[in-house]
Design a protein around this motif. Structure first.
Motif, mmCIF file in Angstrom:
data_model
loop_
_atom_site.group_PDB
_atom_site.id
_atom_site.type_symbol
_atom_site.label_atom_id
_atom_site.label_comp_id
_atom_site.label_asym_id
_atom_site.label_seq_id
_atom_site.Cartn_x
_atom_site.Cartn_y
_atom_site.Cartn_z
ATOM 1 N N LYS A 115 0.830 -1.206 0.000
ATOM 2 C CA LYS A 115 0.000 0.000 0.000
ATOM 3 C C LYS A 115 0.868 1.261 0.000
ATOM 4 O O LYS A 115 0.504 2.270 -0.629
ATOM 5 N N MET A 116 2.020 1.194 0.676
ATOM 6 C CA MET A 116 2.925 2.344 0.701
ATOM 7 C C MET A 116 3.408 2.682 -0.700
ATOM 8 O O MET A 116 3.580 3.861 -1.050
ATOM 9 N N THR A 171 0.494 -0.045 -4.529
ATOM 10 C CA THR A 171 0.218 -1.285 -5.257
ATOM 11 C C THR A 171 -1.137 -1.819 -4.789
ATOM 12 O O THR A 171 -1.401 -1.881 -3.582
ATOM 13 N N ARG A 172 -1.980 -2.186 -5.715
ATOM 14 C CA ARG A 172 -3.334 -2.627 -5.365
ATOM 15 C C ARG A 172 -3.289 -4.021 -4.730
ATOM 16 O O ARG A 172 -2.662 -4.935 -5.266
ATOM 17 N N VAL A 173 -3.962 -4.146 -3.589
ATOM 18 C CA VAL A 173 -4.111 -5.443 -2.920
ATOM 19 C C VAL A 173 -5.568 -5.851 -3.054
ATOM 20 O O VAL A 173 -6.465 -5.205 -2.506
ATOM 21 N N PRO A 196 -0.250 0.844 -13.800
ATOM 22 C CA PRO A 196 0.631 1.512 -12.824
ATOM 23 C C PRO A 196 0.474 0.989 -11.399
ATOM 24 O O PRO A 196 1.422 1.062 -10.611
ATOM 25 N N TRP A 197 -0.708 0.482 -11.053
ATOM 26 C CA TRP A 197 -0.945 0.013 -9.673
ATOM 27 C C TRP A 197 -0.532 -1.446 -9.444
ATOM 28 O O TRP A 197 -0.683 -1.968 -8.358
ATOM 29 N N ALA A 250 12.174 -2.875 -9.101
ATOM 30 C CA ALA A 250 12.577 -4.138 -8.462
ATOM 31 C C ALA A 250 12.812 -3.966 -6.967
ATOM 32 O O ALA A 250 12.466 -4.845 -6.172
ATOM 33 N N TRP A 251 13.378 -2.831 -6.558
ATOM 34 C CA TRP A 251 13.672 -2.642 -5.134
ATOM 35 C C TRP A 251 12.396 -2.550 -4.304
ATOM 36 O O TRP A 251 12.352 -3.015 -3.160
ATOM 37 N N GLN A 252 11.343 -1.957 -4.903
ATOM 38 C CA GLN A 252 10.062 -1.893 -4.196
ATOM 39 C C GLN A 252 9.436 -3.283 -4.093
ATOM 40 O O GLN A 252 8.893 -3.661 -3.040
ATOM 41 N N ARG A 253 9.520 -4.037 -5.165
ATOM 42 C CA ARG A 253 8.977 -5.408 -5.144
ATOM 43 C C ARG A 253 9.733 -6.270 -4.128
ATOM 44 O O ARG A 253 9.149 -7.127 -3.463
ATOM 45 N N LEU A 254 11.041 -6.032 -4.015
ATOM 46 C CA LEU A 254 11.841 -6.792 -3.053
ATOM 47 C C LEU A 254 11.399 -6.485 -1.617
ATOM 48 O O LEU A 254 11.257 -7.401 -0.790
ATOM 49 N N ILE A 255 11.152 -5.212 -1.334
ATOM 50 C CA ILE A 255 10.711 -4.827 0.011
ATOM 51 C C ILE A 255 9.353 -5.441 0.326
ATOM 52 O O ILE A 255 9.110 -5.932 1.432
ATOM 53 N N ILE A 256 8.463 -5.438 -0.669
ATOM 54 C CA ILE A 256 7.129 -6.037 -0.461
ATOM 55 C C ILE A 256 7.257 -7.525 -0.143
ATOM 56 O O ILE A 256 6.601 -8.037 0.772
#
Length: 447
Positions: A30-31, A34-36, A91-92, A99-105
């Motif tokens: 959410k930060m 990205t849609r959940v 975009p959502w 990639a760094w955001q996906r890694l944190i998620i």
């Protein structure tokens, strides 16, 4: 009622761990905008027990208690939503994020698991402190009754000095687990030290016997009851046997050879009753028994009788932080060693891998918040470590491919990720069937 208490602890602990793990994915998603689509406790195969849509996310409780999940838009996961993946990236969506955001998620879930465990251990140190007996205060050694320990070479009266080179400072709850994973243990016997090399298949040997402590305090000969047909009516419950046939008795194990030597005889004995020494005569039957049941005393009673000095250490909130962190680190390292043993065929530890029943059996039949939180912290570490395994369909698998993408600058194709997810899912189901199959085998066929 016992089963209800046990089940309640199991479900509460499992639910807490699942919800917090999934929150670890949900919050960074959410930060990063990205849609959940879904947030579920347990799996909602075909239908859910409860569900409510708030905003763009459906929150619910499934009927299959094998875990939980968050469904993130544009992510190749267990939902295998190929239709969504065939559409142009939005975009959502997860796949559109750096990639760094996906890694944190993806790392969010296990990060929460580890943080939770450390917070629990810090809280337990602050709330309960530590109760232990210093190893230096164990003057007459420990009691060893487990067949696997006796076979390994331990004898009652041995005092454990070190485990794999690490000096044993205190007798506490971790000592038994440290023995299970040990390679070499130094004991003091009759004033001299000797090293006992633990069998490679020690874990497998343990499974062939009833569960029990590997090492415990030597207990006094405390009578908890007299059998109805016992001829020793002079003995009473709560008597503490001090001598038999003129020979002093400090520990119960010292009484056994005297009883065997005097089968069928009547001998004098001295007992402590209501804080007074009393002389009685006792009759030993042909089996070398007195016809009484022997009880274990708690640490408080043992300290009162002068057997052991119990140390209690309370911590302020600030003091509890490093204590809790160290406890968490020790448990994390310990679980890593357990996994290493499981993957080593020589140890045969894989035979003891358990599923949900094994986890269920960890919880006691009586409610204790201290025990509950201790188990929950350990399970949180286990969940975090297991999810980090580089298996597609687990967080560790996603992390592995993301690290490859970050290092190489090349993103694996969606087709490759779909196939890897399927392979990982099959592997995961196989591991699940193996673990729970072990539970069934032990329950139906035996050890």
């Amino acid at each position: 009622m016992d089963i209800v208490i046990k089940l309640s602890q199991f479900l509460l602990s499992l639910s807490l761990l699942i919800i917090l793990h999934e929150l670890g994915h949900f919050i960074p998603a959410k930060m990063f905008k990205t849609r959940v689509e879904k947030f579920y406790l347990f799996f909602d195969v075909k239908f859910s027990l409860l569900k409510k849509k708030i905003g763009e996310t459906e929150y619910g409780i499934g009927w299959l208690p094998l875990g939980g999940y968050v469904k993130i838009s544009g992510m190749i996961d267990e939902s295998m939503d190929k239709e969504q993946m065939a559409l142009p990236p939005q975009p959502w969506e997860f796949r559109s994020k750096p990639a760094w955001q996906r890694l944190i998620i993806m790392l969010g879930g296990v990060t929460v698991n580890f943080i939770l465990a450390f917070i629990i251990y810090i809280g337990m140190a602050f709330a309960y402190g530590d109760t232990f007996v210093k190893n230096e205060d164990i003057k007459d050694g420990y009691a060893f009754e487990h067949p696997a320990m006796l076979k390994a070479g331990f004898k009652t009266g041995d005092k454990i000095i070190s485990i794999d080179g690490q000096k044993v400072e205190n007798f506490d709850s971790d000592l038994n687990m440290n023995i299970v994973m040990a390679k070499n243990i130094v004991v003091e016997r009759n004033g001299s030290q000797q090293t006992i090399t633990m069998p490679t298949d020690f874990v497998d040997q343990l499974s062939k016997h009833e569960k029990g402590l590997l090492v415990s305090f030597r207990m006094p000969f405390a009578i908890s009851g007299v059998e109805e047909d016992s001829p020793n009516t002079a003995l009473q419950a709560k008597d503490l046997v001090l001598s038999l046939n003129g020979q002093p008795i400090r520990y119960f194990d010292e009484a056994e050879p005297i009883l065997k030597q005097n089968k069928g005889k009547t001998i004098p004995a001295k007992v402590l009753r209501d804080q007074k020494e009393t002389n009685v005569n006792v009759i030993i039957n042909k089996e070398g028994k007195l016809g009484v049941s022997v009880g274990s005393l708690g640490l408080a009673s043992l300290e009162k009788l002068g057997y052991y000095k119990v140390s209690t250490k309370n911590y302020s909130f600030l003091e509890s932080i490093p204590v809790g962190i160290q406890k968490g680190k020790d448990q994390l390292v310990g679980y890593g060693k357990q996994l290493k043993m499981i993957f080593n065929p020589e140890t045969k530890a894989y035979k003891q891998v358990g599923g949900f029943k094994a986890i269920f059996d960890i919880f006691p039949n009586t409610w204790s918040w201290e025990v509950f939180w201790n188990i929950t912290a350990l399970l949180s570490i286990m969940l975090g470590v297991m999810n980090l395994l580089p298996i597609p369909a687990l967080d560790g698998g996603h992390v592995m491919f993301l690290l490859y993408e970050i290092v190489s600058g090349k993103k694996p194709s969606d087709k490759f990720l779909e196939n890897a997810q399927m392979v990982g899912f099959v592997l995961l189901i196989s591991l699940l069937l193996f673990a729970n199959g072990n539970d069934i085998y032990k329950a139906v066929i035996g050890k």
